[in-house]
Structures are given as structure tokens and as C-alpha cells.
Design a protein around this motif. Structure first.
Motif, mmCIF file in Angstrom:
data_model
loop_
_atom_site.group_PDB
_atom_site.id
_atom_site.type_symbol
_atom_site.label_atom_id
_atom_site.label_comp_id
_atom_site.label_asym_id
_atom_site.label_seq_id
_atom_site.Cartn_x
_atom_site.Cartn_y
_atom_site.Cartn_z
ATOM 1 N N LYS A 184 20.259 -9.084 84.218
ATOM 2 C CA LYS A 184 21.044 -8.037 83.558
ATOM 3 C C LYS A 184 22.183 -7.568 84.464
ATOM 4 N N TYR A 185 21.896 -7.466 85.755
ATOM 5 C CA TYR A 185 22.894 -7.072 86.748
ATOM 6 C C TYR A 185 24.026 -8.103 86.806
ATOM 7 N N LEU A 186 23.677 -9.378 86.821
ATOM 8 C CA LEU A 186 24.695 -10.433 86.861
ATOM 9 C C LEU A 186 25.556 -10.439 85.605
ATOM 10 N N ALA A 187 24.941 -10.188 84.457
ATOM 11 C CA ALA A 187 25.689 -10.189 83.204
ATOM 12 C C ALA A 187 26.685 -9.038 83.125
ATOM 13 N N ALA A 188 26.422 -7.950 83.847
ATOM 14 C CA ALA A 188 27.284 -6.775 83.800
ATOM 15 C C ALA A 188 28.385 -6.784 84.857
ATOM 16 N N LEU A 189 28.485 -7.845 85.647
ATOM 17 C CA LEU A 189 29.495 -7.884 86.707
ATOM 18 C C LEU A 189 30.903 -7.966 86.131
ATOM 19 N N SER A 190 31.822 -7.305 86.796
ATOM 20 C CA SER A 190 33.223 -7.347 86.392
ATOM 21 C C SER A 190 33.854 -8.659 86.861
ATOM 22 N N PRO A 191 35.001 -9.037 86.298
ATOM 23 C CA PRO A 191 35.678 -10.257 86.760
ATOM 24 C C PRO A 191 36.053 -10.205 88.245
ATOM 25 N N GLN A 192 36.397 -9.025 88.757
ATOM 26 C CA GLN A 192 36.703 -8.902 90.184
ATOM 27 C C GLN A 192 35.465 -9.185 91.039
ATOM 28 N N ALA A 193 34.309 -8.707 90.590
ATOM 29 C CA ALA A 193 33.073 -8.950 91.331
ATOM 30 C C ALA A 193 32.699 -10.426 91.290
ATOM 31 N N ILE A 194 32.903 -11.067 90.151
ATOM 32 C CA ILE A 194 32.624 -12.499 90.044
ATOM 33 C C ILE A 194 33.542 -13.284 90.981
ATOM 34 N N ALA A 195 34.821 -12.929 91.008
ATOM 35 C CA ALA A 195 35.761 -13.607 91.914
ATOM 36 C C ALA A 195 35.380 -13.368 93.372
ATOM 37 N N ALA A 196 34.920 -12.167 93.694
ATOM 38 C CA ALA A 196 34.511 -11.863 95.066
ATOM 39 C C ALA A 196 33.252 -12.649 95.452
ATOM 40 N N LEU A 197 32.316 -12.815 94.524
ATOM 41 C CA LEU A 197 31.118 -13.601 94.811
ATOM 42 C C LEU A 197 31.465 -15.073 95.023
ATOM 43 N N ILE A 198 32.406 -15.582 94.250
ATOM 44 C CA ILE A 198 32.850 -16.963 94.436
ATOM 45 C C ILE A 198 33.553 -17.108 95.779
ATOM 46 N N ALA A 199 34.352 -16.111 96.155
ATOM 47 C CA ALA A 199 35.021 -16.148 97.461
ATOM 48 C C ALA A 199 33.998 -16.097 98.596
ATOM 49 N N CYS A 200 32.921 -15.338 98.433
ATOM 50 C CA CYS A 200 31.856 -15.306 99.441
ATOM 51 C C CYS A 200 31.214 -16.678 99.588
ATOM 52 N N ALA A 201 30.985 -17.343 98.471
ATOM 53 C CA ALA A 201 30.413 -18.689 98.528
ATOM 54 C C ALA A 201 31.366 -19.646 99.231
ATOM 55 N N ALA A 202 32.665 -19.520 98.982
ATOM 56 C CA ALA A 202 33.650 -20.397 99.619
ATOM 57 C C ALA A 202 33.713 -20.141 101.128
ATOM 58 N N ILE A 203 33.710 -18.881 101.532
ATOM 59 C CA ILE A 203 33.745 -18.545 102.965
ATOM 60 C C ILE A 203 32.471 -19.036 103.660
ATOM 61 N N GLY A 204 31.343 -18.854 103.007
ATOM 62 C CA GLY A 204 30.090 -19.325 103.584
ATOM 63 C C GLY A 204 30.034 -20.836 103.713
ATOM 64 N N ALA A 205 30.507 -21.541 102.686
ATOM 65 C CA ALA A 205 30.521 -23.003 102.745
ATOM 66 C C ALA A 205 31.454 -23.491 103.845
#
Length: 136
Positions: free
Chosen positions: A50-71
Motif C-alpha cells: 500500500k505504501y509503494l502504491a501511494a508513492l509520488s512520481p518524485q519518490a519513484i524517481a528518487a528510489l530509481i536514482a538510489c538503485a542507480a547510485i548503489g549499482a
């Protein structure tokens, strides 16, 4: 030159560990940076979905950026540990991280943009980290 299989496995293991440590570190600060409510510590699977479904587009982009930085960090670390096959070690970190991410995406219901973004970012950024490390 011959590469040591043990050193290669060590590079992969440490690279994946570093990648996920960096991802978790940056993901812990996203709610503070974007001013939204963090996930509760005692959340169950349904609350997480439910938390993931409620994320804003900015939060989704930030999570993807975190994955990119970590990789990138994991690929760089694996390439610095490995002596000869630097880019192969970094690519292995990216592939292994992507496999783990796919299993997590299958286990939990992720928004489509988040799932595709994370899967699309892991391998190229890990390889890029290996390329940067191979120039040193």
C-alpha cells in the motif's frame, strides 16, 4: 594473466553487499528529503504494498536514482577488488543485483514505473562503475 576465481567471487560478493548497503542508506533519507511519511517499522507485507502504491512520481524517481547510485558503487567496488576482469566483475554485480530485484518485485507488488526503472538502471550503472574503475 590468469584471474583467481576466489578473488572474483570475493569481488562479486563485496560488490553486491556495497550496492545494497548504499541503496538502503540513500533510501532511508528519501522521505526526509521529499517530505513524505516514511514506512512504519512494524509494517507488514500489505502495508508495504500500500505504501509503494501511494508513492509520488518524485519518490519513484528518487528510489530509481538510489538503485542507480548503489549499482554504480557496487560495480566500482567489485572492479577495484578484481585485478584483471574488472568490467566482468562489475557486470556480474549488476546482473546479480537485477536478479535479486526481480525476485523482490515478484514477491511484492511494485508500481510498474518503479519496477521497470530499477531493473533498467542496475546493469548499466554497475557496468559504468566498472568502466570508471578500470581507468584508474
Amino acid at each position: 594473466m590468469q584471474t583467481s576465481p576466489l578473488r572474483f567471487i570475493l569481488a562479486l560478493a563485496v560488490g553486491v553487499f556495497v550496492a545494497y548497503a548504499v541503496i538502503i542508506f540513500f533510501q532511508s533519507y528519501i522521505p526526509k528529503l521529499l517530505s513524505y511519511e516514511p514506512l512504519a517499522d512494524d509494517a507488514d507485507v500489505f502495508q508495504f504494498e500500500k505504501y509503494l502504491a501511494a508513492l509520488s512520481p518524485q519518490a519513484i524517481a528518487a528510489l530509481i536514482a538510489c538503485a542507480a547510485i548503489g549499482a554504480f558503487s557496487g560495480g566500482y567496488t567489485a572492479a577495484r577488488i578484481e585485478k584483471n576482469k574488472k568490467e566482468t566483475a562489475a557486470l556480474g554485480v549488476g546482473i546479480f543485483s537485477t536478479v535479486i530485484a526481480v525476485f523482490m518485485i515478484i514477491a511484492f507488488t511494485y508500481p510498474l514505473a518503479l519496477a521497470l526503472g530499477i531493473c533498467a538502471a542496475l546493469i548499466p550503472f554497475a557496468y559504468l562503475g566498472g568502466r570508471v574503475a578500470s581507468y584508474r
